[in-house]
Write a protein that holds these residues in place. Sequence first.
Motif, PDB file in Angstrom:
ATOM      1  N   LYS A  74     -19.498   7.619 -17.011  1.00  0.00           N
ATOM      2  CA  LYS A  74     -18.261   7.959 -17.721  1.00  0.00           C
ATOM      3  C   LYS A  74     -18.108   9.481 -17.817  1.00  0.00           C
ATOM      4  CE  LYS A  74     -15.898   6.603 -21.967  1.00  0.00           C
ATOM      5  NZ  LYS A  74     -16.102   6.447 -23.404  1.00  0.00           N
ATOM      6  N   ASN A  75     -19.217  10.163 -18.118  1.00  0.00           N
ATOM      7  CA  ASN A  75     -19.164  11.639 -18.186  1.00  0.00           C
ATOM      8  C   ASN A  75     -18.724  12.228 -16.850  1.00  0.00           C
ATOM      9  OD1 ASN A  75     -20.052  11.593 -20.785  1.00  0.00           O
ATOM     10  ND2 ASN A  75     -22.156  12.197 -20.334  1.00  0.00           N
ATOM     11  N   ASN A  76     -19.262  11.649 -15.753  1.00  0.00           N
ATOM     12  CA  ASN A  76     -18.927  12.191 -14.432  1.00  0.00           C
ATOM     13  C   ASN A  76     -17.458  11.983 -14.093  1.00  0.00           C
ATOM     14  OD1 ASN A  76     -21.535  12.969 -14.125  1.00  0.00           O
ATOM     15  ND2 ASN A  76     -22.147  11.241 -12.830  1.00  0.00           N
ATOM     16  N   LEU A  77     -16.922  10.815 -14.484  1.00  0.00           N
ATOM     17  CA  LEU A  77     -15.503  10.545 -14.204  1.00  0.00           C
ATOM     18  C   LEU A  77     -14.611  11.482 -15.019  1.00  0.00           C
ATOM     19  CD1 LEU A  77     -15.569   6.632 -14.173  1.00  0.00           C
ATOM     20  CD2 LEU A  77     -15.164   8.132 -12.226  1.00  0.00           C
ATOM     21  N   ARG A  78     -15.006  11.675 -16.271  1.00  0.00           N
ATOM     22  CA  ARG A  78     -14.234  12.567 -17.146  1.00  0.00           C
ATOM     23  C   ARG A  78     -14.256  13.993 -16.593  1.00  0.00           C
ATOM     24  NH1 ARG A  78     -17.371  12.478 -21.164  1.00  0.00           N
ATOM     25  NH2 ARG A  78     -16.622  10.746 -22.419  1.00  0.00           N
ATOM     26  N   ASP A  79     -15.467  14.409 -16.195  1.00  0.00           N
ATOM     27  CA  ASP A  79     -15.645  15.766 -15.688  1.00  0.00           C
ATOM     28  C   ASP A  79     -14.823  15.981 -14.413  1.00  0.00           C
ATOM     29  OD1 ASP A  79     -17.013  18.329 -15.663  1.00  0.00           O
ATOM     30  OD2 ASP A  79     -18.051  17.580 -13.883  1.00  0.00           O
ATOM     31  N   TYR A  80     -14.793  14.949 -13.557  1.00  0.00           N
ATOM     32  CA  TYR A  80     -14.050  15.077 -12.302  1.00  0.00           C
ATOM     33  C   TYR A  80     -12.542  15.230 -12.582  1.00  0.00           C
ATOM     34  CZ  TYR A  80     -12.364  14.004  -7.591  1.00  0.00           C
ATOM     35  OH  TYR A  80     -11.731  14.048  -6.369  1.00  0.00           O
ATOM     36  N   TRP A  81     -12.044  14.423 -13.505  1.00  0.00           N
ATOM     37  CA  TRP A  81     -10.617  14.523 -13.854  1.00  0.00           C
ATOM     38  C   TRP A  81     -10.329  15.907 -14.458  1.00  0.00           C
ATOM     39  CZ3 TRP A  81      -7.783  15.574 -18.246  1.00  0.00           C
ATOM     40  CH2 TRP A  81      -6.419  15.275 -18.190  1.00  0.00           C
ATOM     41  N   TRP A  82     -11.211  16.312 -15.367  1.00  0.00           N
ATOM     42  CA  TRP A  82     -11.006  17.570 -16.099  1.00  0.00           C
ATOM     43  C   TRP A  82     -10.970  18.757 -15.142  1.00  0.00           C
ATOM     44  CZ3 TRP A  82      -9.447  18.699 -20.799  1.00  0.00           C
ATOM     45  CH2 TRP A  82      -9.693  19.966 -21.327  1.00  0.00           C
ATOM     46  N   ARG A  83     -11.943  18.775 -14.217  1.00  0.00           N
ATOM     47  CA  ARG A  83     -11.994  19.889 -13.263  1.00  0.00           C
ATOM     48  C   ARG A  83     -10.822  19.832 -12.289  1.00  0.00           C
ATOM     49  NH1 ARG A  83     -17.282  21.806 -11.283  1.00  0.00           N
ATOM     50  NH2 ARG A  83     -18.873  21.441 -12.819  1.00  0.00           N
ATOM     51  N   SER A  84     -10.449  18.599 -11.893  1.00  0.00           N
ATOM     52  CA  SER A  84      -9.318  18.479 -10.953  1.00  0.00           C
ATOM     53  C   SER A  84      -8.056  19.044 -11.574  1.00  0.00           C
ATOM     54  CB  SER A  84      -9.055  17.015 -10.595  1.00  0.00           C
ATOM     55  OG  SER A  84     -10.194  16.438 -10.053  1.00  0.00           O
ATOM     56  N   MET A  85      -7.928  18.892 -12.893  1.00  0.00           N
ATOM     57  CA  MET A  85      -6.747  19.415 -13.576  1.00  0.00           C
ATOM     58  C   MET A  85      -6.908  20.901 -13.887  1.00  0.00           C
ATOM     59  SD  MET A  85      -4.274  17.344 -14.070  1.00  0.00           S
ATOM     60  CE  MET A  85      -3.926  15.616 -13.813  1.00  0.00           C
ATOM     61  N   THR A  86      -7.960  21.239 -14.634  1.00  0.00           N
ATOM     62  CA  THR A  86      -8.008  22.587 -15.233  1.00  0.00           C
ATOM     63  C   THR A  86      -8.733  23.632 -14.385  1.00  0.00           C
ATOM     64  OG1 THR A  86     -10.027  22.119 -16.440  1.00  0.00           O
ATOM     65  CG2 THR A  86      -7.993  21.601 -17.567  1.00  0.00           C
ATOM     66  N   GLN A  87      -9.596  23.177 -13.453  1.00  0.00           N
ATOM     67  CA  GLN A  87     -10.306  24.164 -12.628  1.00  0.00           C
ATOM     68  C   GLN A  87      -9.500  24.476 -11.360  1.00  0.00           C
ATOM     69  OE1 GLN A  87     -14.480  23.205 -11.953  1.00  0.00           O
ATOM     70  NE2 GLN A  87     -14.611  24.580 -10.211  1.00  0.00           N
ATOM     71  N   ILE A  88      -8.873  23.438 -10.821  1.00  0.00           N
ATOM     72  CA  ILE A  88      -8.178  23.605  -9.544  1.00  0.00           C
ATOM     73  C   ILE A  88      -6.767  24.165  -9.721  1.00  0.00           C
ATOM     74  CG2 ILE A  88      -7.230  22.267  -7.586  1.00  0.00           C
ATOM     75  CD1 ILE A  88     -10.301  22.943  -7.604  1.00  0.00           C
ATOM     76  N   ASN A  89      -6.133  23.840 -10.839  1.00  0.00           N
ATOM     77  CA  ASN A  89      -4.767  24.338 -11.061  1.00  0.00           C
ATOM     78  C   ASN A  89      -4.813  25.514 -12.033  1.00  0.00           C
ATOM     79  OD1 ASN A  89      -3.104  22.134  -9.698  1.00  0.00           O
ATOM     80  ND2 ASN A  89      -4.448  20.954 -11.048  1.00  0.00           N
ATOM     81  N   GLU A  90      -4.479  26.689 -11.528  1.00  0.00           N
ATOM     82  CA  GLU A  90      -4.560  27.885 -12.381  1.00  0.00           C
ATOM     83  C   GLU A  90      -3.533  27.854 -13.509  1.00  0.00           C
ATOM     84  OE1 GLU A  90      -4.116  27.649  -9.226  1.00  0.00           O
ATOM     85  OE2 GLU A  90      -2.546  28.950  -8.417  1.00  0.00           O
ATOM     86  N   ASN A  91      -2.523  26.964 -13.380  1.00  0.00           N
ATOM     87  CA  ASN A  91      -1.500  26.904 -14.436  1.00  0.00           C
ATOM     88  C   ASN A  91      -1.668  25.678 -15.336  1.00  0.00           C
ATOM     89  OD1 ASN A  91      -0.850  25.092 -12.486  1.00  0.00           O
ATOM     90  ND2 ASN A  91       1.343  25.526 -12.455  1.00  0.00           N
ATOM     91  N   ILE A  92      -2.878  25.068 -15.323  1.00  0.00           N
ATOM     92  CA  ILE A  92      -3.139  23.973 -16.267  1.00  0.00           C
ATOM     93  C   ILE A  92      -4.366  24.337 -17.110  1.00  0.00           C
ATOM     94  CG2 ILE A  92      -3.721  21.528 -16.553  1.00  0.00           C
ATOM     95  CD1 ILE A  92      -2.249  20.913 -14.022  1.00  0.00           C
TER      96      ILE A  92
END
Length: 521
Positions: A42-60
């Motif tokens: 569950k942590n890994n899935l959460r982390d993947y979503w979180w990074r896909s949103m906030t790490q990859i998109n400079e405007n999120i």
Amino acid sequence: MEDLFKKIISHCKEYGFIFPSSEIYDGLSAVYDYGQIGTLLKNNLRDYWWRSMTQINENIVGIDSAIFMHPKIWKASGHVDAFHDPMIDNKDSKKRYRADELIEDYLSKINEKIEKEILKAQKKFGNSFNIDLFLQTNLKVKEYKEKYDSIKERLKQALNNNDLKELKNIIEEEKICCPVSGTCNWTDVRQFNLMFSTQLGPTSDEADLIYLRPETAQGIFVNFLNVYKTGRMKIPFGIAQVGKAFRNEIVARQFIFRMREFEQMEMQFFVKPGEEKKWFKYWKEQRMLWHKTFGLDDKFYRYHDHEKLAHYANAATDIEFLFPFGYKELEGIHSRTDFDLSSHQNYSGKKMSYFDPDTQESYIPYVIETSIGLDRLFLAIICGTYKEEKLEDGSIREILSLPDFIAPIQVAVFPLVKRDGMPEKALEIFEMLQPYFYTFYDEKDSIGRRYRRMDAIGTPYCITIDQETLTHNTVTIRNRDTMIQDRVAIDNIINYLQNKLCISNKLKIIQQNARMALQSL
Ligand code: GAP
């Protein structure tokens, strides 16, 4: 499929993924605990979503708002007045149902009857069977179809008009019985608000009534001004949040698919009014591409565009997943207009507008929302990767073909046998890997049984220390899916695994997809 689902539920329990909550007290309905392996996944899935949103998109950017919020928020959002389901009780069994679901189930049964007739006719007529002609001319099927269409239309109208009497009429006229008591002895249909309430502070005054949030989204809306101003954000920009949500679901079924306490991963993307259609299309596509990065077969995913829209939405779609009980909503993507921010402006009296420095205009932004349940994603991934495989010797192995980058235990280390210095060497390698990966050490039972245990929790790589390790400083690394073993020098193990387990490879794909789509916007 029902058998498969039962197997998946017991697999989750047996291997430490998910336990019923408060189990020693016979459990608590529709509430679950994640075990030692499930928590890692569950942590890994959460982390993947979180990074896909906030790490990859400079405007999120991401926030973490409180679960308790001012009760007026839920008035402004519409949840106090409209977040309810129609419920009905059977007086004999004392069981409670959602009235609309009772009717939906009844409609599915009519549909099954139509399908049975089609199958029968297909068998009878063989190659000369013409399904369109059959549906138009077979009297029995025509009758079923007319009944189906008329009930469906009545249900739709009743739900649209909040007509609880009409829901009861349909149930009584069609003699829809309680599946437990078998009787049609029903109470009236009543609206049931899904929000849990509690009291804030030591007095139990009406004024202290607060709610457990039924969605994380409102925590984002009420922080819009804070984030926009302190983050010096420029539209379009997004705010993401992950957190618990609570809904007193009338009927909570299907394991962790519908829970009373669950976790949501939501992102609200603020755009200029008039540009919402293009951003809706963008997020609809990007979210589907994100799901595809898990590498499951395309057949598992489909869109379901909403025909009937909530009063505040001007477009909505679901990404559905093929669970063992059929295609069901996994994620919702909604174009929510300026409904939420405007409503919070009205209720709070605070101006919720954005000032555009380029055009010198001021406006309340429109919002595209992406909203997914973490528990539901967890269930989708388990259902999509669980397999029973027949091996050459005739035995069956249970395997979770989880994508490497989300595996709870990434690598296991085994001495081939418990002697000749192999356990000592294995422990040395185990300790070398621990700072890099979630690593598991096991020396109990035969090597075959140890591999099976790792297959069952989805561990992609198993390292075995054998005689050659002691003489040549090499180990075997077994791939879970192919069962092929590579021989690798001890000095190269970390490099070998890092290339395969690294989440960055997936994030690169997310980044490329986003860049390409943004160019063609
Ligand atoms: N803010 C929008 C919103 O909450 P929703 O369709 O009610 O929309 C979004 O919920 C997602 O949350 C769903 O697609 C689903 O994945 C998850 N979800 C909703 N209710 C749930 C429940 N009772 N148990 C588990 N997940 C749930």
